[in-house]
Design a protein around this motif. Sequence first.
Motif, PDB file in Angstrom:
ATOM      1  N   ALA A  88       1.900   0.052  27.996  1.00 29.37           N
ATOM      2  CA  ALA A  88       1.218  -1.202  28.310  1.00 29.37           C
ATOM      3  C   ALA A  88       1.592  -1.628  29.724  1.00 29.37           C
ATOM      4  N   ARG A  89       0.721  -2.434  30.322  1.00 27.26           N
ATOM      5  CA  ARG A  89       1.082  -3.029  31.619  1.00 27.26           C
ATOM      6  C   ARG A  89       1.696  -4.390  31.308  1.00 27.26           C
ATOM      7  N   LEU A  90       2.977  -4.542  31.613  1.00 28.41           N
ATOM      8  CA  LEU A  90       3.684  -5.763  31.209  1.00 28.41           C
ATOM      9  C   LEU A  90       3.928  -6.667  32.405  1.00 28.41           C
ATOM     10  N   GLU A  91       3.575  -7.932  32.224  1.00 26.27           N
ATOM     11  CA  GLU A  91       3.808  -8.929  33.276  1.00 26.27           C
ATOM     12  C   GLU A  91       4.965  -9.807  32.816  1.00 26.27           C
ATOM     13  N   PRO A  92       6.127  -9.798  33.493  1.00 19.04           N
ATOM     14  CA  PRO A  92       7.238 -10.640  33.042  1.00 19.04           C
ATOM     15  C   PRO A  92       6.842 -12.120  33.028  1.00 19.04           C
ATOM     16  N   GLU A  93       7.248 -12.838  31.983  1.00 15.80           N
ATOM     17  CA  GLU A  93       6.998 -14.291  31.953  1.00 15.80           C
ATOM     18  C   GLU A  93       8.125 -15.030  32.673  1.00 15.80           C
ATOM     19  N   TYR A  94       9.322 -14.460  32.615  1.00 15.08           N
ATOM     20  CA  TYR A  94      10.479 -14.998  33.363  1.00 15.08           C
ATOM     21  C   TYR A  94      11.180 -13.830  34.027  1.00 15.08           C
ATOM     22  N   ARG A  95      11.794 -14.107  35.149  1.00 17.63           N
ATOM     23  CA  ARG A  95      12.665 -13.102  35.755  1.00 17.63           C
ATOM     24  C   ARG A  95      13.824 -13.814  36.432  1.00 17.63           C
ATOM     25  N   ASP A 155      12.747  -7.306  44.611  1.00 12.78           N
ATOM     26  CA  ASP A 155      11.494  -7.314  43.842  1.00 12.78           C
ATOM     27  C   ASP A 155      11.338  -5.978  43.115  1.00 12.78           C
ATOM     28  N   ALA A 156      11.754  -4.903  43.796  1.00  9.78           N
ATOM     29  CA  ALA A 156      11.619  -3.559  43.216  1.00  9.78           C
ATOM     30  C   ALA A 156      12.459  -3.435  41.944  1.00  9.78           C
ATOM     31  N   ALA A 157      13.610  -4.123  41.928  1.00 13.04           N
ATOM     32  CA  ALA A 157      14.481  -4.056  40.740  1.00 13.04           C
ATOM     33  C   ALA A 157      13.763  -4.659  39.530  1.00 13.04           C
ATOM     34  N   TYR A 158      13.073  -5.800  39.749  1.00 13.69           N
ATOM     35  CA  TYR A 158      12.336  -6.425  38.649  1.00 13.69           C
ATOM     36  C   TYR A 158      11.174  -5.527  38.199  1.00 13.69           C
ATOM     37  N   ARG A 159      10.472  -4.970  39.208  1.00 14.00           N
ATOM     38  CA  ARG A 159       9.316  -4.123  38.878  1.00 14.00           C
ATOM     39  C   ARG A 159       9.735  -2.932  38.036  1.00 14.00           C
ATOM     40  N   SER A 160      10.896  -2.352  38.386  1.00 16.47           N
ATOM     41  CA  SER A 160      11.304  -1.137  37.666  1.00 16.47           C
ATOM     42  C   SER A 160      11.618  -1.462  36.204  1.00 16.47           C
ATOM     43  N   LEU A 161      12.108  -2.680  35.919  1.00 14.19           N
ATOM     44  CA  LEU A 161      12.376  -3.049  34.520  1.00 14.19           C
ATOM     45  C   LEU A 161      11.061  -3.170  33.745  1.00 14.19           C
ATOM     46  N   ALA A 162      10.068  -3.834  34.362  1.00 13.77           N
ATOM     47  CA  ALA A 162       8.776  -4.013  33.683  1.00 13.77           C
ATOM     48  C   ALA A 162       8.078  -2.664  33.517  1.00 13.77           C
ATOM     49  N   VAL A 194      14.702  -7.531  28.846  1.00 18.53           N
ATOM     50  CA  VAL A 194      15.224  -6.283  29.415  1.00 18.53           C
ATOM     51  C   VAL A 194      16.089  -6.653  30.615  1.00 18.53           C
ATOM     52  N   VAL A 195      17.317  -6.159  30.626  1.00 13.73           N
ATOM     53  CA  VAL A 195      18.232  -6.447  31.740  1.00 13.73           C
ATOM     54  C   VAL A 195      18.730  -5.114  32.294  1.00 13.73           C
ATOM     55  N   GLY A 196      18.869  -5.028  33.591  1.00 10.76           N
ATOM     56  CA  GLY A 196      19.374  -3.774  34.183  1.00 10.76           C
ATOM     57  C   GLY A 196      19.143  -3.758  35.675  1.00 10.76           C
ATOM     58  N   SER A 197      18.834  -2.534  36.200  1.00  8.44           N
ATOM     59  CA  SER A 197      18.655  -2.337  37.648  1.00  8.44           C
ATOM     60  C   SER A 197      19.859  -2.860  38.414  1.00  8.44           C
ATOM     61  N   GLY A 198      21.055  -2.572  37.905  1.00  5.11           N
ATOM     62  CA  GLY A 198      22.282  -3.104  38.505  1.00  5.11           C
ATOM     63  C   GLY A 198      22.593  -2.491  39.870  1.00  5.11           C
ATOM     64  N   HIS A 199      23.226  -3.272  40.697  1.00  6.41           N
ATOM     65  CA  HIS A 199      23.689  -2.816  42.014  1.00  6.41           C
ATOM     66  C   HIS A 199      24.729  -3.817  42.481  1.00  6.41           C
ATOM     67  N   GLN A 241      28.962  -7.107  40.781  1.00  8.03           N
ATOM     68  CA  GLN A 241      27.841  -6.298  40.298  1.00  8.03           C
ATOM     69  C   GLN A 241      26.705  -7.215  39.850  1.00  8.03           C
ATOM     70  N   GLN A 242      25.551  -7.043  40.480  1.00  9.58           N
ATOM     71  CA  GLN A 242      24.392  -7.878  40.144  1.00  9.58           C
ATOM     72  C   GLN A 242      23.451  -7.127  39.198  1.00  9.58           C
ATOM     73  N   SER A 243      22.844  -7.842  38.255  1.00 16.83           N
ATOM     74  CA  SER A 243      21.802  -7.250  37.405  1.00 16.83           C
ATOM     75  C   SER A 243      20.608  -8.189  37.367  1.00 16.83           C
ATOM     76  N   HIS A 244      19.469  -7.623  36.992  1.00 15.43           N
ATOM     77  CA  HIS A 244      18.217  -8.378  36.947  1.00 15.43           C
ATOM     78  C   HIS A 244      17.712  -8.416  35.518  1.00 15.43           C
ATOM     79  N   GLY A 245      17.012  -9.495  35.171  1.00 12.54           N
ATOM     80  CA  GLY A 245      16.504  -9.618  33.807  1.00 12.54           C
ATOM     81  C   GLY A 245      15.053 -10.052  33.806  1.00 12.54           C
ATOM     82  N   ILE A 246      14.308  -9.604  32.780  1.00 15.78           N
ATOM     83  CA  ILE A 246      12.921 -10.075  32.603  1.00 15.78           C
ATOM     84  C   ILE A 246      12.697 -10.379  31.124  1.00 15.78           C
ATOM     85  N   ALA A 247      11.767 -11.304  30.863  1.00 17.32           N
ATOM     86  CA  ALA A 247      11.327 -11.578  29.490  1.00 17.32           C
ATOM     87  C   ALA A 247       9.841 -11.223  29.429  1.00 17.32           C
TER      88      ALA A 247
END
Length: 493
Positions: free
Chosen positions: A311-318, A295-302, A281-286, A240-246
Amino acid sequence: MTTSASVWLATANMPRYDGIGADRRTDVLVVGGGVIGLTTALELQLEGADVVLVESNRIGARTSGNTTGKVTSQHGAIYAQLVDRHGVEVARQYAMANQAGVERVAALVDRFGIDCEFIRAPAFVYATEDTDLRREAEVAAELGLPASFAAELELPVKTTGVVRFDNQVQLHPARYLAGLAEAFIAAGGRIFEHTRVTELDDGIEAKTEPGAVIRADHAVVATLLPFGTLGGYFARTRPQQSHGIAVRLPVAAPTGTAISADGPTRSTRPWPGGGPNGLIVVGSGHEVGDQSDTDAAYRSLADWAGSLWNARLEPEYRWSAHDYSTPDHLPYVGKAPGSPLLVATGMHKWGLSNGTIAAGILRDLILKRDNEFGALYDAGRIGDAHSVATLVKDNLKVGKELVAGHVRRLVGGGLDHVEVGEGGLYDLDGKTVGASCDHDGRLHTVVPVCTHLGCPLRWNQGDTTWDCNCHGSRFTPDGKVLDGPATNPLATP
Ligand SMILES: Cc1cc2nc3c(=O)[nH]c(=O)nc-3n(C[C@H](O)[C@H](O)[C@H](O)COP(=O)(O)OP(=O)(O)OC[C@H]3O[C@@H](n4cnc5c(N)ncnc54)[C@H](O)[C@@H]3O)c2cc1C
Ligand code: FES
């Protein structure tokens, strides 16, 4: 600008270790430098064993350095489900094991003075739909956990129920792992990085990729999933993979951790390095290898976090990582069936607590001591009828992947059509090849077939890796193994 790297690994000064230069003999060989390998190695070295740890990459570089850094017995809303599935006694042992895992991590941080942003804070799990969290809170409290039904959540989310666990832990996982490694070395242990074990036999002789051989009395395979076909764990787990952003919010971030009980999973915690407004924020698991447009998984978290704080949030790390789930929700820790080798896998994305307990079980097996949680995580169990049915279903899916995956859609055209920063399947003289072009304009081509058991690979655009949906192996654009169970690089066309 977004940096494609784990916020933890990018902000830790990880110690470096040489590769193995010559053959070695030791009491215990630990394969894998994640949280399980490092904790096991340290626990054994502290007991007077002579331990060698080998890591194919850098310590902490794979899943453990990419976690959310929550050390908690609150693994989502699982306790009512565990009671319904396994009965009160098993659920109680799981709860106690993980609460003990939290306290063991706290004790190691304290004993070795590990500087890892360690704090105690409450952990929240919340429902936005009809998950019955009042029962979850009651069950968890009856099992002995510091749980209560809560009226409020720090996140601006409309909830239908919240469970609060008190006195849980948040830390900087990469700095914690660096601290474990330094404590292990100070106790007399030895670490070799860039050293992949390619074969390990029952006589406990390990062949490594640079060619050196390691002989030991015991071996612990702590490689997220045992490599090759050891113990058949590849067919008893799912990747199971998950994505994270800061990100930095326009206001102060919540101080506790939170995780949604309903899908899609959203797991949050403060990001101390980002100041008071920093949030992870971590999630968008599959499943690993079942999506190309990551890329869509990261976008959905932001977008989700942006919608909460307007707010419009731009991840600093992903970043992304994966872990393995088991059909009965309990990890496999101990002796692999029919082998003297010890393994630990299937932490269900909760390996900081589960994996710390696993290390204690592995230490006690080697030292021939009883461990109160050993039977719970028995690595040789088959499981209940429900587990067997799940396994059959999972393996049918893998079979289909093996047969049908090769007919996946070509991106179109020949290799001259590969755009910078993109990849996929292309046609080369009538043959399907995997090709990608990096941001420096270099073209990489591979045979897109997994070297573990031959499943087709899918290009992961967000992380620029070749991923295998069958059992979770991942490869770099030029075919090097990032994650097993594969141990050999991809062939070139
Ligand atoms: C996105 C995400 C967030 C998570 N957040 C949390 C959290 O907040 N709290 C929590 O408790 N858990 C969390 N988890 C789960 C936790 O991170 C894992 O359970 C744990 O890190 C697994 O540790 P490990 O040591 O088994 O694996 P790893 O950290 O992957 O370590 C295995 C190591 O073995 C090495 N290796 C592999 N093959 C070989 C070989 N043949 N020879 C030598 N070395 C080899 C690898 O390079 C790797 O470094 C999360 C998981 C994910 C995916
Ligand atoms: S990981 Fe098993 S076939 Fe790819």
